[in-house]
Design an enzyme around this catalytic site. Structure first.
Site, PDB file in Angstrom:
ATOM      1  CB  SER A 111      -0.812   0.278   1.156  1.00 10.13           C
ATOM      2  OG  SER A 111      -1.797   1.136   1.171  1.00 10.13           O
ATOM      3  CG  HIS A 281     -11.272  -1.253   1.117  1.00  8.84           C
ATOM      4  ND1 HIS A 281     -10.481  -0.774  -0.278  1.00  8.84           N
ATOM      5  CD2 HIS A 281     -10.717  -1.130   2.205  1.00  8.84           C
ATOM      6  CE1 HIS A 281      -9.248   0.755   0.143  1.00  8.84           C
ATOM      7  NE2 HIS A 281      -9.112  -0.053   1.371  1.00  8.84           N
ATOM      8  N   GLY A 313     -12.010 -10.682  -0.457  1.00  8.73           N
ATOM      9  CA  GLY A 313     -12.197 -10.488   0.729  1.00  8.73           C
ATOM     10  C   GLY A 313     -12.490 -12.093   0.981  1.00  8.73           C
ATOM     11  NE  ARG A 336     -10.962  -7.410   8.646  1.00  9.90           N
ATOM     12  CZ  ARG A 336     -11.333  -6.794   7.426  1.00  9.90           C
ATOM     13  NH1 ARG A 336     -11.534  -7.360   6.259  1.00  9.90           N
ATOM     14  NH2 ARG A 336     -12.464  -5.382   7.870  1.00  9.90           N
TER      15      ARG A 336
HETATM   16  C1  LIG Z   1      -6.557  -2.774   8.349  1.00  5.49           C
HETATM   17  C2  LIG Z   1      -6.544  -2.738   6.759  1.00  5.49           C
HETATM   18  C3  LIG Z   1      -5.891  -2.007   6.370  1.00  5.49           C
HETATM   19  C4  LIG Z   1      -5.890  -1.690   5.315  1.00  5.49           C
HETATM   20  N1  LIG Z   1      -5.496  -1.152   4.329  1.00  5.49           N
HETATM   21  C5  LIG Z   1      -5.709  -1.284   2.465  1.00  5.49           C
HETATM   22  C6  LIG Z   1      -4.713   0.044   1.888  1.00  5.49           C
HETATM   23  O1  LIG Z   1      -4.275   0.656   2.457  1.00  5.49           O
HETATM   24  N2  LIG Z   1      -5.164  -0.230   0.165  1.00  5.49           N
HETATM   25  C7  LIG Z   1      -6.494  -1.111  -0.482  1.00  5.49           C
HETATM   26  O2  LIG Z   1      -6.123  -1.304  -1.235  1.00  5.49           O
HETATM   27  N3  LIG Z   1      -6.470  -1.840   0.283  1.00  5.49           N
HETATM   28  C8  LIG Z   1      -6.820  -1.834   2.033  1.00  5.49           C
HETATM   29  N4  LIG Z   1      -7.182  -2.893   2.739  1.00  5.49           N
HETATM   30  C9  LIG Z   1      -7.992  -3.826   1.821  1.00  5.49           C
HETATM   31  C10 LIG Z   1      -7.355  -4.785   1.621  1.00  5.49           C
HETATM   32  O3  LIG Z   1      -6.419  -5.152   0.607  1.00  5.49           O
HETATM   33  C11 LIG Z   1      -8.570  -6.639   1.371  1.00  5.49           C
HETATM   34  O4  LIG Z   1      -9.061  -5.965   0.080  1.00  5.49           O
HETATM   35  C12 LIG Z   1      -8.855  -6.686   2.664  1.00  5.49           C
HETATM   36  O5  LIG Z   1      -8.304  -6.807   3.493  1.00  5.49           O
HETATM   37  C13 LIG Z   1      -9.613  -8.560   1.727  1.00  5.49           C
HETATM   38  O6  LIG Z   1      -9.861  -9.057   3.121  1.00  5.49           O
HETATM   39  P1  LIG Z   1     -10.204  -9.967   4.406  1.00  5.49           P
HETATM   40  O7  LIG Z   1      -8.962  -8.934   4.845  1.00  5.49           O
HETATM   41  O8  LIG Z   1     -10.909 -10.832   4.573  1.00  5.49           O
HETATM   42  O9  LIG Z   1      -9.093 -10.831   2.993  1.00  5.49           O
HETATM   43  C14 LIG Z   1      -6.980  -2.480   3.967  1.00  5.49           C
HETATM   44  C15 LIG Z   1      -6.955  -3.908   4.598  1.00  5.49           C
HETATM   45  C16 LIG Z   1      -7.826  -4.096   6.143  1.00  5.49           C
HETATM   46  C17 LIG Z   1      -8.320  -4.753   7.043  1.00  5.49           C
END
Ligand SMILES: Cc1cc2nc3c(=O)[nH]c(=O)nc-3n(C[C@H](O)[C@H](O)[C@H](O)COP(=O)(O)O)c2cc1C
Length: 392
Positions: A111, A281, A313, A336
């Site tokens: 990121s 997201h 996700g 996560r």
């Molecule tokens: C704490 C946190 C921060 C995140 N920050 C970003 C980010 O900076 N850029 C982005 O594209 N997605 C971000 N995401 C989304 C993740 O890339 C991803 O889409 C998502 O966590 C997938 O779902 P999962 O946690 O169930 O695997 C973030 C997710 C979390 C939980």
């Protein structure tokens, strides 16, 4: 691999260990979804609704082939680390993810809100894809992307699904602007309740500085996380011509993240995306949208072979990965679970999580009579009526 003592046998156990190790505000910052968490919960529930349809006694080689290619990079299994901002769950942050993903033979998204410079990350794992939001004007955004490329980015990810939802029913993360004395005093009880986490930071030279080095302008210091975040909020959201412009300037592999509708998938491909990620997201965006995997079949039908399709996700086990492959994904990304592994065991905890997913993919392939991740078919799963209602 983690030592036997540190090894965990499920992603659920990684999460339990992360919860025990992290101060509550830090754990909650990664855990909660937006508002009531409806979308976050549906990301998980939707996977459970899909069932497998295994045949008996398929003729199979002794080992299954998990390898695939994503964004021009060969990876050992169809799972990569999703870009996640400010990985303060461990002092090594994204560098630890780089070690863990490298050891697992896979790639990672980094990121623009990451806490480590891309050069440090790419020096460990060259399979790194840099991720931006539309967080600055065209020139600054392009400069940021080009700087990342010069420092090792193999592809650009543009995340488009972010709408700044309001409060979380579980409480918003109490992350301070900076770790000054008042902030430290406020966080002290939560921190002191997790001495292992604090000691880890002290052993690595001190507390997080909460800056975002990959958003620094040339020759300038890294901005503070919240300053960069506020700047992003002030930027007008992009249009499809903006995305097409960025893609033309970038010229390399280009992934649009956050697609949930077939018409948007087609627009992303028309704008020149070489890959898309079906994603909400992780449920951190507009609450009340469906679980990501519900959107996959219609997006896959709309895109066909014109771009690589990823999904992120709710992926928590190897079987989930195989379900996503059956519905049209080439690979998945995890958010996560990677952070839980990182919190639970640093680089080897990350490696542990990817190892669990690899083992789960392998056993699902074995049961389904498939000798490669590329052979998984739609007929390998049973999808209930109404699963994707309204999404095509
Ligand atoms: C704490 C946190 C921060 C995140 N920050 C970003 C980010 O900076 N850029 C982005 O594209 N997605 C971000 N995401 C989304 C993740 O890339 C991803 O889409 C998502 O966590 C997938 O779902 P999962 O946690 O169930 O695997 C973030 C997710 C979390 C939980």
């Amino acid at each position: 691999m983690a030592s036997t003592r540190d090894w965990f046998e499920s992603v659920a156990e990684a999460r339990r260990r992360a919860r025990r190790r992290l101060p509550k505000p830090v754990f909650m910052a990664i855990e909660a979804g937006a508002e009531a968490g409806v979308t976050r919960a549906d990301n998980l529930a939707a996977f459970r609704e899909i069932r497998f349809a295994p045949p008996l006694l398929a003729d199979l080689p002794a080992t299954r082939d998990l390898r695939t290619t994503v964004l021009g990079v060969d990876i050992a299994l169809p799972v990569l680390a999703s870009p996640v901002g400010a990985q303060a769950v461990h002092p090594l942050g994204e560098v630890a993810v780089a070690i863990g993903t490298r050891d697992a033979g896979t790639a990672m998204g980094l990121s623009e809100f990451a806490s480590k410079p891309i050069a440090e990350v790419a020096a460990v794992n060259p399979a790194v894809f840099f991720q931006v939001h539309w967080s600055a004007d065209r020139d600054v955004l392009l400069e940021r992307a080009e700087t990342a490329r010069a420092r090792g980015a193999r592809a650009l990810i543009v995340t488009l699904d972010w709408s700044f939802p309001g409060g979380r029913d579980w409480g918003s993360p109490a992350i301070p602007e900076k770790l000054d004395l008042p902030a430290l005093a406020r966080l002290a009880p939560a921190g002191l309740a997790r001495p292992g986490y604090l000691l880890d930071w002290l052993r690595h030279g001190g507390l997080p500085d909460l800056t975002v080095p990959n958003m620094a302008r040339p020759g300038q210091p890294a901005p503070a996380f919240f300053a960069a975040y506020r700047e992003w909020l002030a930027v007008t959201p992009p249009t499809w011509p903006d995305i097409a412009w960025l893609r033309d300037q970038w010229r390399g592999e280009f992934l649009v993240k956050g697609v949930m509708r077939p018409d948007d998938a087609r627009r992303a491909v028309d704008a020149g995306a070489t890959a898309i990620s079906v994603s909400n997201h992780g449920g951190n965006n507009l609450d009340g949208t469906p679980g990501a995997i519900r959107a996959l079949p219609a997006v896959a039908a709309a895109v066909g072979d014109s771009a690589e399709i990823l999904l992120d996700g709710g992926v928590r086990r190897g079987g989930d990965v195989v379900k996503a492959l059956a519905l049209g994904a080439r690979a998945v990304m995890i958010g996560r679970p990677c952070l839980w592994g990182l919190a639970a065991g640093g680089p080897s905890g990350v490696r542990n999580v990817f190892g669990l997913l690899a083992a789960g993919i392998d056993s699902a392939l074995l049961a389904l009579g498939r000798d490669s991740v590329r052979d998984v078919r739609r007929s390998d799963v049973i999808v209930p009526a109404g699963f994707s209602d309204g999404l095509d």
